[in-house]
Design a protein around this motif. Sequence first.
Motif, short mmCIF file in Angstrom:
data_model
loop_
_atom_site.label_atom_id
_atom_site.label_comp_id
_atom_site.label_asym_id
_atom_site.label_seq_id
_atom_site.Cartn_x
_atom_site.Cartn_y
_atom_site.Cartn_z
N PHE A 7 7.51 7.88 -0.81
CA PHE A 7 6.70 8.93 -0.21
C PHE A 7 6.48 10.07 -1.19
O PHE A 7 7.25 10.28 -2.13
N ILE B 166 2.45 7.70 1.91
CA ILE B 166 3.51 6.69 1.98
C ILE B 166 3.00 5.38 1.39
O ILE B 166 1.87 4.97 1.63
N TYR C 2 5.18 7.38 10.58
CA TYR C 2 5.01 8.26 9.42
C TYR C 2 5.26 9.71 9.78
O TYR C 2 5.78 10.49 8.97
#
Length: 232
Positions: free
Chosen positions: A83, A100, A172
């Motif tokens: 990330f 990501i 996420y």
Amino acid sequence: MERRIRTLKSFFFFFLLISSQIIFAQTPSLVKNIRIPLWAELDAYPELAGRDSLEEGQYDFPIKSIRETAPFIITGMVYGWQFEYVPSDKARGVEESLEITEIVDSSNIQKGITYVSPWIQNNRLNCWVEFKRDDFMIQNYNLWSSIENPVIHGRGYGNLSDGFDGIKAAAYDALKDAVRNHYRALIKNKPKAIRGSVLIRDIPTIGIDSGRYVFNLDFFLEYGKIIEYTVY
């Protein structure tokens, strides 16, 4: 009514075909054998499912949703994600963002996933999703857990009407929440960006709240690079 029963029987037969075995024992060790419960709504949203046709099976939509969700989550548990997190900074006009990348593409583990013991409850299709780690994967997990990688926790949300995209958004968002809260306690001045990697540590919990998916996730965090703003 008879057609509905035939469809239901066909659905169960389909799942039995794609399952290597049905396990009735208690959940095995997560390190070697991943076993997580997943579910999907039986009713597709019109904007996702398109027009109905007589040839379409009643359970096509939830089956598709589960088969998209399973590799996504299990990849995060087996290989993890990289990330880059950018904190918001009103003074500089910077909005918070998170990028990501899967360390290993989820398509590489699809063949190893099995779907067992399906059942229908509360207008949802439920099943157990199983995946067996090989020796390399077990060593990878043990490495993540044995070195000084802190455990971080986050909760995230995604729109239920977005289907699988809503599930990804919720996962996420949970990672963003976890990274934000962890680094706020460590860093006094906001950096330009934070890079690192995470591995999903435990079985995720997935729910619904006010028309949104809710994800609770625990991660092992591997520290990466912290990029500071350049001062002239």
